[in-house]
Design a protein around this motif. Structure first.
Motif, mmCIF file in Angstrom:
data_model
loop_
_atom_site.group_PDB
_atom_site.id
_atom_site.type_symbol
_atom_site.label_atom_id
_atom_site.label_comp_id
_atom_site.label_asym_id
_atom_site.label_seq_id
_atom_site.Cartn_x
_atom_site.Cartn_y
_atom_site.Cartn_z
ATOM 1 N N CYS A 112 -1.317 -0.891 4.493
ATOM 2 C CA CYS A 112 -2.273 -2.036 4.903
ATOM 3 C C CYS A 112 -2.153 -2.638 3.852
ATOM 4 N N GLU A 113 -2.055 -2.424 3.225
ATOM 5 C CA GLU A 113 -2.280 -3.211 1.515
ATOM 6 C C GLU A 113 -1.387 -4.227 1.478
ATOM 7 N N VAL A 114 -0.099 -3.241 1.526
ATOM 8 C CA VAL A 114 1.448 -3.477 1.750
ATOM 9 C C VAL A 114 1.604 -4.582 2.366
ATOM 10 N N GLU A 115 1.600 -4.297 3.952
ATOM 11 C CA GLU A 115 1.488 -4.840 4.743
ATOM 12 C C GLU A 115 0.821 -6.738 3.977
ATOM 13 N N ARG A 116 -0.478 -6.922 3.597
ATOM 14 C CA ARG A 116 -1.255 -8.310 3.692
ATOM 15 C C ARG A 116 -0.805 -8.607 2.688
ATOM 16 N N HIS A 117 -0.573 -7.981 1.123
ATOM 17 C CA HIS A 117 -0.135 -8.921 0.086
ATOM 18 C C HIS A 117 1.426 -8.960 0.262
ATOM 19 N N ARG A 118 1.941 -8.719 0.995
ATOM 20 C CA ARG A 118 3.683 -9.109 1.748
ATOM 21 C C ARG A 118 4.158 -9.162 2.962
ATOM 22 N N PRO A 119 3.532 -9.410 3.598
ATOM 23 C CA PRO A 119 4.114 -9.589 4.658
ATOM 24 C C PRO A 119 5.180 -9.854 5.248
ATOM 25 N N GLN A 120 6.460 -10.056 4.068
ATOM 26 C CA GLN A 120 7.894 -10.529 4.790
ATOM 27 C C GLN A 120 8.128 -8.113 4.585
ATOM 28 N N VAL A 121 7.346 -8.158 4.086
ATOM 29 C CA VAL A 121 8.953 -6.915 4.031
ATOM 30 C C VAL A 121 8.232 -6.351 5.592
ATOM 31 N N PHE A 122 7.422 -5.962 6.433
ATOM 32 C CA PHE A 122 7.615 -6.085 7.671
ATOM 33 C C PHE A 122 8.682 -6.537 8.750
ATOM 34 N N GLN A 123 8.177 -7.618 8.007
ATOM 35 C CA GLN A 123 9.200 -8.609 8.978
ATOM 36 C C GLN A 123 10.678 -8.596 8.557
ATOM 37 N N LEU A 124 11.183 -8.241 7.502
ATOM 38 C CA LEU A 124 12.760 -8.058 7.666
ATOM 39 C C LEU A 124 13.228 -6.788 7.490
ATOM 40 N N GLN A 125 11.935 -5.274 8.016
ATOM 41 C CA GLN A 125 12.127 -4.400 8.237
ATOM 42 C C GLN A 125 12.576 -4.399 9.867
ATOM 43 N N ASP A 126 13.977 -2.763 9.593
ATOM 44 C CA ASP A 126 14.773 -2.387 11.186
ATOM 45 C C ASP A 126 13.016 -1.380 11.323
#
Length: 198
Positions: free
Chosen positions: A44-58
């Motif tokens: 959840c903290e990864v998504e909050r700080h670096r939302p692009q990580v989830f946008q680029l993942q399959d």
């Protein structure tokens, strides 16, 4: 399921019921809580700080993070707790076992007091958690606690002085569960008024 004439779909996870224990050390006048890494909190903290990580993942294959956040971002303060997965034991016996495993205190079943039970994770799981209260002394500590490493547990035992407990409860820089906040408030209303005055 139909709700007010609309067909709805909902995902849920089947999870174990659980117990949690508010532990108060009367020798030291402090609460005993645990601190541990929670992968879901970390993500959840990864998504909050670096939302692009989830946008680029399959969605079917998640690759390792190239620039991970420090692990401390996933650490939370919690009550001593555990799942109910031993049908031959009472909830009180399971609670006693968790206090010993996680915090190192040997508490008799008669030393466990039920506070209440409630539903947790109602949006996804809806399992029942039963909250207990236990008073311990330094003499009751027979081990270091820390959980069971063979089960992947890595738990740090933390003491919160009674006089700092409500500040701790409301300090948003210290990630904690609602159980910690609720149980500290319960203690202030039900136990603190009966304590000997200094």
């Amino acid at each position: 399921f139909p709700q007010n004439g609309t067909k709805k779909f909902w995902d849920f996870m089947r999870t174990h019921d659980s117990v949690s224990i508010l532990i108060f050390n009367t020798s030291r006048q402090c609460f005993v809580v645990v601190k541990q890494f929670r992968p879901a909190v970390y993500m959840c903290e990864v998504e909050r700080h670096r939302p692009q990580v989830f946008q680029l993942q399959d969605k079917d294959s998640f690759s390792p993070l190239e620039d991970p956040l420090p692990a401390v971002e996933g650490v939370t303060y919690e009550l001593c707790a555990g799942i109910v997965d031993k049908p031959d034991l009472s909830l009180e016996e399971i609670a006693c076992g968790e206090v010993l495993e996680e915090c190192g205190y040997r508490v008799p079943v008669t030393g466990i007091r039920k506070i209440t039970s409630y539903r947790s994770g109602v949006g996804v799981a809806g399992s029942r958690q039963t909250l207990f209260y236990a008073e311990v002394t330094d003499q009751m500590r027979t081990g270091e606690g820390g959980g069971q490493p063979e089960e992947g547990e890595l738990i740090e035992v933390v003491e919160v002085p009674l006089e700092d407990s409500m500040k701790f409860a409301y300090d948003e820089t210290l990630p904690k569960t609602m159980g910690v906040i609720f149980s500290f408030m319960w203690f202030q209303n039900n136990i603190a008024p009966k304590l000997p005055k200094k």
